[in-house]
Design a protein around this motif. Structure first.
Motif, PDB file in Angstrom:
ATOM      1  N   VAL A  26      29.345 -12.578  45.158  1.00  0.00           N
ATOM      2  CA  VAL A  26      28.601 -13.838  45.024  1.00  0.00           C
ATOM      3  C   VAL A  26      27.431 -13.916  45.991  1.00  0.00           C
ATOM      4  CG1 VAL A  26      28.781 -16.358  45.169  1.00  0.00           C
ATOM      5  CG2 VAL A  26      30.739 -15.019  44.394  1.00  0.00           C
ATOM      6  N   ARG A  27      26.265 -14.212  45.462  1.00  0.00           N
ATOM      7  CA  ARG A  27      25.117 -14.582  46.307  1.00  0.00           C
ATOM      8  C   ARG A  27      24.692 -15.990  45.933  1.00  0.00           C
ATOM      9  NH1 ARG A  27      19.858 -11.291  48.019  1.00  0.00           N
ATOM     10  NH2 ARG A  27      21.492 -10.369  49.271  1.00  0.00           N
ATOM     11  N   HIS A  28      24.462 -16.814  46.942  1.00  0.00           N
ATOM     12  CA  HIS A  28      24.143 -18.225  46.673  1.00  0.00           C
ATOM     13  C   HIS A  28      23.261 -18.773  47.800  1.00  0.00           C
ATOM     14  CE1 HIS A  28      24.749 -22.420  45.554  1.00  0.00           C
ATOM     15  NE2 HIS A  28      25.339 -22.010  44.446  1.00  0.00           N
ATOM     16  N   ALA A  51      26.044 -15.843  56.131  1.00  0.00           N
ATOM     17  CA  ALA A  51      26.629 -14.500  56.295  1.00  0.00           C
ATOM     18  C   ALA A  51      26.188 -13.556  55.184  1.00  0.00           C
ATOM     19  CB  ALA A  51      28.162 -14.593  56.299  1.00  0.00           C
ATOM     20  N   HIS A  52      26.101 -12.288  55.537  1.00  0.00           N
ATOM     21  CA  HIS A  52      25.801 -11.224  54.570  1.00  0.00           C
ATOM     22  C   HIS A  52      26.568  -9.988  55.060  1.00  0.00           C
ATOM     23  CE1 HIS A  52      23.964  -8.819  51.630  1.00  0.00           C
ATOM     24  NE2 HIS A  52      22.686  -8.991  51.897  1.00  0.00           N
ATOM     25  N   PRO A  53      27.903 -10.063  54.933  1.00  0.00           N
ATOM     26  CA  PRO A  53      28.730  -9.066  55.624  1.00  0.00           C
ATOM     27  C   PRO A  53      28.512  -7.622  55.168  1.00  0.00           C
ATOM     28  CG  PRO A  53      30.077 -10.544  54.254  1.00  0.00           C
ATOM     29  CD  PRO A  53      28.719 -11.121  54.290  1.00  0.00           C
ATOM     30  N   HIS A  93      15.755  -2.105  58.819  1.00  0.00           N
ATOM     31  CA  HIS A  93      15.250  -3.347  58.208  1.00  0.00           C
ATOM     32  C   HIS A  93      16.109  -3.586  56.963  1.00  0.00           C
ATOM     33  CE1 HIS A  93      12.777  -6.363  56.371  1.00  0.00           C
ATOM     34  NE2 HIS A  93      11.805  -6.260  57.263  1.00  0.00           N
ATOM     35  N   PRO A  94      16.638  -4.800  56.794  1.00  0.00           N
ATOM     36  CA  PRO A  94      17.512  -5.027  55.642  1.00  0.00           C
ATOM     37  C   PRO A  94      16.753  -5.104  54.319  1.00  0.00           C
ATOM     38  CG  PRO A  94      17.198  -7.063  56.868  1.00  0.00           C
ATOM     39  CD  PRO A  94      16.534  -5.977  57.660  1.00  0.00           C
ATOM     40  N   GLY A  95      15.414  -5.247  54.381  1.00  0.00           N
ATOM     41  CA  GLY A  95      14.634  -5.444  53.168  1.00  0.00           C
ATOM     42  C   GLY A  95      14.883  -6.830  52.588  1.00  0.00           C
ATOM     43  N   PRO A  96      13.965  -7.354  51.807  1.00  0.00           N
ATOM     44  CA  PRO A  96      12.672  -6.772  51.494  1.00  0.00           C
ATOM     45  C   PRO A  96      11.706  -6.880  52.697  1.00  0.00           C
ATOM     46  CG  PRO A  96      12.899  -8.942  50.465  1.00  0.00           C
ATOM     47  CD  PRO A  96      14.193  -8.649  51.122  1.00  0.00           C
ATOM     48  N   MET A  97      10.875  -5.837  52.850  1.00  0.00           N
ATOM     49  CA  MET A  97       9.947  -5.820  53.991  1.00  0.00           C
ATOM     50  C   MET A  97       8.645  -6.534  53.645  1.00  0.00           C
ATOM     51  SD  MET A  97       9.801  -2.021  55.582  1.00  0.00           S
ATOM     52  CE  MET A  97       9.925  -1.041  54.116  1.00  0.00           C
ATOM     53  N   SER A 142      18.400 -16.233  59.309  1.00  0.00           N
ATOM     54  CA  SER A 142      18.868 -14.934  58.824  1.00  0.00           C
ATOM     55  C   SER A 142      20.387 -14.794  58.814  1.00  0.00           C
ATOM     56  CB  SER A 142      18.281 -13.816  59.685  1.00  0.00           C
ATOM     57  OG  SER A 142      18.850 -12.590  59.324  1.00  0.00           O
ATOM     58  N   ARG A 143      20.942 -14.632  57.623  1.00  0.00           N
ATOM     59  CA  ARG A 143      22.375 -14.333  57.505  1.00  0.00           C
ATOM     60  C   ARG A 143      22.669 -12.909  57.959  1.00  0.00           C
ATOM     61  NH1 ARG A 143      21.428 -15.671  51.261  1.00  0.00           N
ATOM     62  NH2 ARG A 143      20.272 -13.851  50.594  1.00  0.00           N
ATOM     63  N   VAL A 144      21.659 -12.047  57.890  1.00  0.00           N
ATOM     64  CA  VAL A 144      21.848 -10.662  58.343  1.00  0.00           C
ATOM     65  C   VAL A 144      22.055 -10.638  59.865  1.00  0.00           C
ATOM     66  CG1 VAL A 144      20.770  -8.384  58.489  1.00  0.00           C
ATOM     67  CG2 VAL A 144      20.446  -9.775  56.445  1.00  0.00           C
ATOM     68  N   ALA A 145      21.240 -11.419  60.580  1.00  0.00           N
ATOM     69  CA  ALA A 145      21.392 -11.476  62.043  1.00  0.00           C
ATOM     70  C   ALA A 145      22.764 -12.022  62.408  1.00  0.00           C
ATOM     71  CB  ALA A 145      20.303 -12.363  62.649  1.00  0.00           C
ATOM     72  N   LEU A 169      10.505 -12.914  57.897  1.00  0.00           N
ATOM     73  CA  LEU A 169      10.449 -14.372  58.056  1.00  0.00           C
ATOM     74  C   LEU A 169      10.954 -14.976  56.749  1.00  0.00           C
ATOM     75  CD1 LEU A 169       6.891 -14.652  59.645  1.00  0.00           C
ATOM     76  CD2 LEU A 169       9.055 -15.129  60.799  1.00  0.00           C
ATOM     77  N   GLN A 170      12.048 -15.740  56.811  1.00  0.00           N
ATOM     78  CA  GLN A 170      12.690 -16.254  55.598  1.00  0.00           C
ATOM     79  C   GLN A 170      11.989 -17.555  55.183  1.00  0.00           C
ATOM     80  OE1 GLN A 170      16.405 -14.913  54.797  1.00  0.00           O
ATOM     81  NE2 GLN A 170      15.371 -13.166  55.720  1.00  0.00           N
ATOM     82  N   GLN A 171      10.756 -17.396  54.667  1.00  0.00           N
ATOM     83  CA  GLN A 171       9.939 -18.595  54.430  1.00  0.00           C
ATOM     84  C   GLN A 171      10.554 -19.509  53.374  1.00  0.00           C
ATOM     85  OE1 GLN A 171       5.830 -18.311  55.326  1.00  0.00           O
ATOM     86  NE2 GLN A 171       5.900 -16.089  55.233  1.00  0.00           N
TER      87      GLN A 171
HETATM   88  N1  ASP Z   1      18.049  -9.049  51.894  1.00  0.00           N
HETATM   89  C1  ASP Z   1      18.475  -9.812  53.054  1.00  0.00           C
HETATM   90  C2  ASP Z   1      19.169 -11.087  52.638  1.00  0.00           C
HETATM   91  O1  ASP Z   1      19.434 -11.286  51.463  1.00  0.00           O
HETATM   92  C3  ASP Z   1      17.363 -10.046  54.015  1.00  0.00           C
HETATM   93  C4  ASP Z   1      16.177 -10.801  53.499  1.00  0.00           C
HETATM   94  O2  ASP Z   1      16.175 -11.352  52.398  1.00  0.00           O
HETATM   95  O3  ASP Z   1      15.200 -10.875  54.255  1.00  0.00           O
HETATM   96  O4  ASP Z   1      19.479 -11.900  53.484  1.00  0.00           O
END
Ligand code: ASP
Length: 311
Positions: A110-112, A138-140, A266-270, A171-174, A228-230
């Motif tokens: 699931v992504r939401h 989170a993005h485990p 870098h988790p992408g997208p860059m 950032s859920r990745v962080a 930057l998660q604009q």
């Molecule tokens: N792909 C990662 C995420 O879905 C990072 C990002 O979108 O910047 O959180």
């Protein structure tokens, strides 16, 4: 890896995951990586099971690699895209999940955009759920593939320092890396402008905060740049993108301050030449495409862990 009944039922975040189990998961990803190097990249582990990828937010890497991971393990895969579904006619998340579950889906990915949505799907479906990114929470599997990539380079996370630079706030990745990497023995330095650096994250064990990128990368074995998660920014967090890039961009000059040979992630997208210079993204220390490659093996391992040999 021996299956056991006491393993967590879901991968929503790392709360229920012990270091031993996380290490077993990464070890098993190595075996899955070997499957991907064979001419026939398929094993029967998930034969007869149906996995649903339910993406309520856009994705390239995560969706494709999960679909491939499930198919490579012989699962049937049904892909649910929110924009093309009855959600756009007002159906609730609960009703949608109950409909999918009535079709005998065995597990959800699931992504939401909302934090906590994957937990709700776990509750409504009663099936194993893998969180493929919920809001800023989170993005485990991204953190697992980051850990796997660092481990591949250095043999272990123990005693390593990972600097994560960019928009930490959204950032859920962080967050997932800040939860995971210290469990595996690494230190994490989170770095960004004060407006994008929530102070509460300093309370996590093994995590420190810095607004100074040079200080943050000093002694780092891996440097991760974040976008930057604009799409999640509501206010004026930055004076200007140019000013941001001038201070926080991961480029050759900043990398020179890190440990010699430090790898770049870098988790992408860059957004090239904003949070990361093209020279660094394409340079010899970059492991960005290796991360993408590793994502498939890691996701196979997660599916195996949650779905095979239970009960
Ligand atoms: N792909 C990662 C995420 O879905 C990072 C990002 O979108 O910047 O959180």
């Amino acid at each position: 890896m021996t299956p056991s009944a006491s393993r967590p039922r879901h991968l929503l975040d790392f709360t229920e995951w012990t270091p031993e189990r996380l290490t077993a998961l990464l070890d098993n990803a190595e075996t899955m990586g070997q499957v991907l190097d064979r001419p026939v990249k398929k094993v029967p582990a998930l034969q007869g099971l149906t996995v649903c990828t339910a993406f309520f937010e856009n994705s390239t890497r995560t969706r494709v690699s999960f679909e491939l991971a499930a198919r490579r393990m012989s699962a049937d895969v049904v892909s649910f895209a929110a924009g093309a579904s009855s959600l756009s006619k007002g159906e609730s998340l609960r009703d949608t999940v109950e409909v999918l579950t009535a079709y005998k889906v065995d597990a959800y990915i699931v992504r939401h955009p909302a934090s906590g949505a994957a937990h709700l799907v776990a509750r409504y479906s009663g099936k194993p759920v893998i969180n493929a990114g919920d809001g800023r929470r989170a993005h485990p599997t991204q953190a697992l593939l980051d850990a796997y990539t660092i481990r591949q380079e250095y043999g272990s996370l123990e005693g390593k320092t990972v600097a994560i630079i960019g928009d930490i706030r959204h950032s859920r990745v962080a967050r997932s890396n800040a939860e995971l990497l210290p469990k595996l023995g690494a230190k994490v330095v989170l770095c960004g402008p004060a407006t994008l650096l929530p102070v509460d994250l300093a309370a996590l064990p093994g995590v420190t905060l810095s607004t100074d990128p040079k200080e943050a990368v000093r002694g780092a074995h891996a440097v991760m740049a974040l976008r930057l998660q604009q799409e999640r920014m509501s206010g004026g967090y930055l004076a200007s993108l140019q000013e941001y890039a001038a201070t926080y961009q991961v480029n050759d000059a900043l990398l020179a301050e890190a440990e010699s040979g430090a790898i770049v992630l870098h988790p992408g997208p860059m957004n090239r030449d904003l949070e990361i210079s093209s020279d660094v993204a394409d340079g010899g220390q970059s492991r960005i495409l290796r991360q993408v490659e590793n994502g498939q093996a890691v996701r196979m391992s997660v599916l195996y862990h949650l779905l095979v040999g239970r009960e």
